[in-house]
Design a protein around this motif. Structure first.
Motif, PDB file in Angstrom:
ATOM      1  N   ARG A  89       0.840  -1.200   0.000  1.00  0.00           N
ATOM      2  CA  ARG A  89       0.000   0.000   0.000  1.00  0.00           C
ATOM      3  C   ARG A  89       0.873   1.248   0.000  1.00  0.00           C
ATOM      4  O   ARG A  89       1.646   1.490   0.914  1.00  0.00           O
ATOM      5  CB  ARG A  89      -0.906   0.005   1.222  1.00  0.00           C
ATOM      6  CG  ARG A  89      -1.727   1.285   1.365  1.00  0.00           C
ATOM      7  CD  ARG A  89      -2.764   1.179   2.441  1.00  0.00           C
ATOM      8  NE  ARG A  89      -3.866   0.311   2.041  1.00  0.00           N
ATOM      9  CZ  ARG A  89      -4.959   0.120   2.763  1.00  0.00           C
ATOM     10  NH1 ARG A  89      -5.095   0.729   3.925  1.00  0.00           N
ATOM     11  NH2 ARG A  89      -5.915  -0.682   2.342  1.00  0.00           N
ATOM     12  N   MET A  90       0.747   2.033  -1.081  1.00  0.00           N
ATOM     13  CA  MET A  90       1.466   3.298  -1.145  1.00  0.00           C
ATOM     14  C   MET A  90       0.692   4.351  -0.367  1.00  0.00           C
ATOM     15  O   MET A  90      -0.522   4.225  -0.159  1.00  0.00           O
ATOM     16  CB  MET A  90       1.659   3.748  -2.593  1.00  0.00           C
ATOM     17  CG  MET A  90       0.372   3.996  -3.362  1.00  0.00           C
ATOM     18  SD  MET A  90       0.568   5.094  -4.776  1.00  0.00           S
ATOM     19  CE  MET A  90       0.830   6.667  -3.969  1.00  0.00           C
ATOM     20  N   LYS A  91       1.386   5.397   0.040  1.00  0.00           N
ATOM     21  CA  LYS A  91       0.762   6.435   0.868  1.00  0.00           C
ATOM     22  C   LYS A  91       0.843   7.795   0.171  1.00  0.00           C
ATOM     23  O   LYS A  91       1.875   8.150  -0.389  1.00  0.00           O
ATOM     24  CB  LYS A  91       1.432   6.496   2.243  1.00  0.00           C
ATOM     25  CG  LYS A  91       1.278   5.202   3.031  1.00  0.00           C
ATOM     26  CD  LYS A  91       1.973   5.258   4.371  1.00  0.00           C
ATOM     27  CE  LYS A  91       1.794   3.951   5.138  1.00  0.00           C
ATOM     28  NZ  LYS A  91       2.468   3.973   6.450  1.00  0.00           N
ATOM     29  N   MET A  92      -0.270   8.500   0.239  1.00  0.00           N
ATOM     30  CA  MET A  92      -0.399   9.803  -0.423  1.00  0.00           C
ATOM     31  C   MET A  92      -1.103  10.768   0.524  1.00  0.00           C
ATOM     32  O   MET A  92      -2.067  10.395   1.206  1.00  0.00           O
ATOM     33  CB  MET A  92      -1.209   9.643  -1.722  1.00  0.00           C
ATOM     34  CG  MET A  92      -1.478  10.923  -2.487  1.00  0.00           C
ATOM     35  SD  MET A  92      -2.640  10.659  -3.866  1.00  0.00           S
ATOM     36  CE  MET A  92      -1.742   9.473  -4.862  1.00  0.00           C
ATOM     37  N   VAL A  93      -0.631  12.014   0.556  1.00  0.00           N
ATOM     38  CA  VAL A  93      -1.263  13.034   1.392  1.00  0.00           C
ATOM     39  C   VAL A  93      -1.771  14.159   0.491  1.00  0.00           C
ATOM     40  O   VAL A  93      -1.016  14.686  -0.339  1.00  0.00           O
ATOM     41  CB  VAL A  93      -0.283  13.623   2.428  1.00  0.00           C
ATOM     42  CG1 VAL A  93      -1.015  14.600   3.344  1.00  0.00           C
ATOM     43  CG2 VAL A  93       0.365  12.519   3.236  1.00  0.00           C
ATOM     44  N   ILE A  94      -3.026  14.515   0.647  1.00  0.00           N
ATOM     45  CA  ILE A  94      -3.639  15.581  -0.139  1.00  0.00           C
ATOM     46  C   ILE A  94      -3.853  16.790   0.763  1.00  0.00           C
ATOM     47  O   ILE A  94      -4.518  16.694   1.802  1.00  0.00           O
ATOM     48  CB  ILE A  94      -4.971  15.126  -0.752  1.00  0.00           C
ATOM     49  CG1 ILE A  94      -4.725  13.923  -1.681  1.00  0.00           C
ATOM     50  CG2 ILE A  94      -5.629  16.268  -1.519  1.00  0.00           C
ATOM     51  CD1 ILE A  94      -5.977  13.327  -2.271  1.00  0.00           C
TER      52      ILE A  94
END
Length: 415
Positions: A371-376
Motif C-alpha cells: 500500500r502506497m501512501k499519499m497526502v492531499i
C-alpha cells in the motif's frame, strides 16, 4: 394559501413535463460550479439571451429545485389556456411598449421574498441577431441588491437533439448607472458563448463515456479493481472535514514525482474527474502509437528543455473550462531520497488560470501489493499569498517556494 397552491401547481408542471426532457434533451454547463451550480440560494435575477420558447423550459429544468418567476411578454397570454397556466405559476405579464412599472414592482416583490426572477432582456426572440438588452434587470439588481446570474442559450433545439446552455458566475451591483450596468450584463451573457465553446473543445463536463475520451474512460474503469489489489493507495488528508476533500471546478494539482505510477494513482484517487496530466515529451516521441495513447489518456505534451507556451496555453484553456490538470513541477522522476527543486515556470499556469493549487505528497517505495501512501493538502489560493503582479519573476519564485514547502510539509501527515 394562494402562494402554496402556486408552488404546488409549479411542481405539478415540472413533474408532468418530464417527457419534455426526453423529447428535447439539454446540457447545461457551469462557468464555475463551485460558485453557482444547479441550486440558487436566496433571491436572484436570472438573465439570458432569448433564442426560443424552449428557453423557458431549459431554464426551468436546469434549476429544478427553484421556482423561477418569469417576466413573460403579453403575446404568450393570447391563448386562454396558456395564460391560465402562466398566471397559476406566478409569472409576471409584461406589456411591451407601454413602459409600465407594474411588472418591475411585482418582480421586486418576489425578490424581497427571496424568490428567483427570470428575465429575457432582449424583449424578443432572436437566434442570430444580438439585440441590445433593456434596463429592467439592472434596475431590479440595484433596487433589490440581488445578484444577477447570467445565462447563455445556444438555441439548437429539436426533437432528440441536445440543446446547450451555460450558467455564469453571479454579478453583484450596489450602485451605478443602469445603462452601464445593462451593458456589463449584456457583455457577460454573450461572453459566456466563448466559455461554453472552450468547455466543449476541451471535453470538460461531457457524459461519462464519449468518443474522444473512450480510451481513458475504458482504462480507468477496467483497471480500477486491479489497481485496488496490486497497487492499493492509502490517502491521508490535511483537511479533516470530508466536505473539503472533493475537487470541483478548475484546479491545478502539484505533486512530487517519485514514480511513473504517480499520474495513474492520482487519477484513480480522483476517479470522478477526468484528469489532464502534463507529460514529458519523451513519452510521446518513443513511439507514435504511445503518443496517441497518451493523448487519449488526457496527457498534455510539454517540452522540458524550453519555455513551452503551447502547453501552458493548452493547460490554461483546460482549467478555464473547469478542468482538472496535474503537474509534477520537479520536471522528472526524482532519483534521490530528497525532493528536487520545483521549476518556477510551472507556476505560470496557475497564475494565468487563476486556479487553486492542490498540493499532494507521495511517499517513495512503490512495490506490488504494498500500500502506497499519499497526502492531499488543502487548496492554495495564490492571491492570498502573492501581492502585486502574479506574473513577475519574483512572484513566481515566491509561489514556487511556497508550494514546494507545502508539499514537503505534508509528509508529516503520514501515520
Amino acid at each position: 394559501m394562494k402562494s402554496f397552491l402556486c408552488e404546488l401547481f409549479y411542481l405539478f408542471i415540472k413533474i408532468s413535463g418530464l417527457i419534455y426532457v426526453v423529447l428535447f434533451p439539454h446540457k447545461t454547463y457551469f462557468e464555475d460550479v463551485r460558485v453557482q451550480g444547479y441550486h440558487i440560494k436566496g433571491p436572484a435575477i436570472l438573465v439570458s439571451n432569448h433564442t426560443s420558447i424552449h428557453d423557458y423550459f431549459h431554464m426551468m429544468y436546469t434549476f429544478l429545485f427553484n421556482h423561477v418567476y418569469y417576466m413573460v411578454a403579453e403575446v404568450l397570454y393570447k391563448s386562454k389556456i396558456f395564460a391560465w397556466v402562466l398566471r397559476s405559476t406566478g409569472n409576471i405579464r409584461v406589456n411591451r411598449g407601454t413602459g409600465g412599472i407594474r411588472p418591475l414592482n411585482l418582480a421586486m416583490d418576489y425578490l424581497n421574498r427571496g424568490k428567483v426572477v427570470g428575465i429575457f432582456p432582449q424583449g424578443r426572440l432572436s437566434k442570430e441577431k444580438k439585440y441590445p438588452f433593456l434596463r429592467g434587470a439592472a434596475k431590479l439588481a440595484l433596487d433589490s441588491g440581488a445578484p444577477v446570474i447570467p445565462m447563455y442559450f445556444k438555441g439548437n433545439y429539436g426533437f432528440f437533439r441536445r440543446s446547450k446552455a451555460i450558467v455564469g458566475k453571479p454579478m453583484y451591483f450596489t450602485e451605478g448607472d443602469p445603462a452601464e450596468i445593462t451593458k456589463q450584463i449584456e457583455k457577460r451573457v454573450y461572453g459566456l458563448e466563448k466559455v461554453m465553446e472552450d468547455k466543449e473543445k476541451t471535453h470538460v463536463g461531457k457524459g461519462f463515456v464519449n468518443f474522444w475520451w473512450f480510451v481513458q474512460d475504458w482504462v480507468r474503469v477496467t483497471s480500477w479493481p486491479f489497481l485496488k489489489i496490486i497497487q492499493p493507495v492509502k490517502v491521508f488528508y490535511e483537511d479533516k472535514e470530508k466536505s473539503g476533500r472533493r475537487i470541483t471546478g478548475k484546479t491545478l494539482i502539484m505533486s512530487n514525482h517519485v514514480s511513473q505510477w504517480d499520474p495513474i494513482m492520482i487519477s484513480h484517487v480522483y476517479f470522478n474527474r477526468r484528469n489532464y496530466v502534463i507529460t514529458a515529451e519523451v513519452l510521446f516521441d518513443k513511439r507514435p502509437m504511445l503518443g496517441w495513447f497518451m493523448t487519449r489518456m488526457g496527457s498534455i505534451r510539454i517540452e522540458r528543455d524550453k519555455v513551452d507556451l503551447r502547453s501552458v496555453k493548452e493547460s490554461v484553456s483546460f482549467m478555464n473550462a473547469g478542468g482538472l490538470v496535474t503537474l509534477f513541477p520537479e520536471g522528472h522522476v526524482a532519483t534521490g531520497d530528497d525532493m528536487e527543486p520545483f521549476k518556477s515556470g510551472t507556476m505560470l499556469m496557475a497564475a494565468m488560470a487563476d486556479a487553486p493549487i492542490v498540493p499532494i505528497y507521495i511517499e517513495k517505495g512503490y512495490s506490488l501489493f504494498r500500500r502506497m501512501k499519499m497526502v492531499i493538502g488543502k487548496p492554495i489560493d495564490i492571491k492570498e499569498h502573492i501581492t502585486g503582479s502574479l506574473y513577475s519573476p519574483a512572484a513566481l519564485e515566491s509561489l514556487t517556494i511556497l508550494v514546494q514547502d507545502k508539499v514537503q510539509s505534508l509528509s508529516t501527515c503520514i501515520k
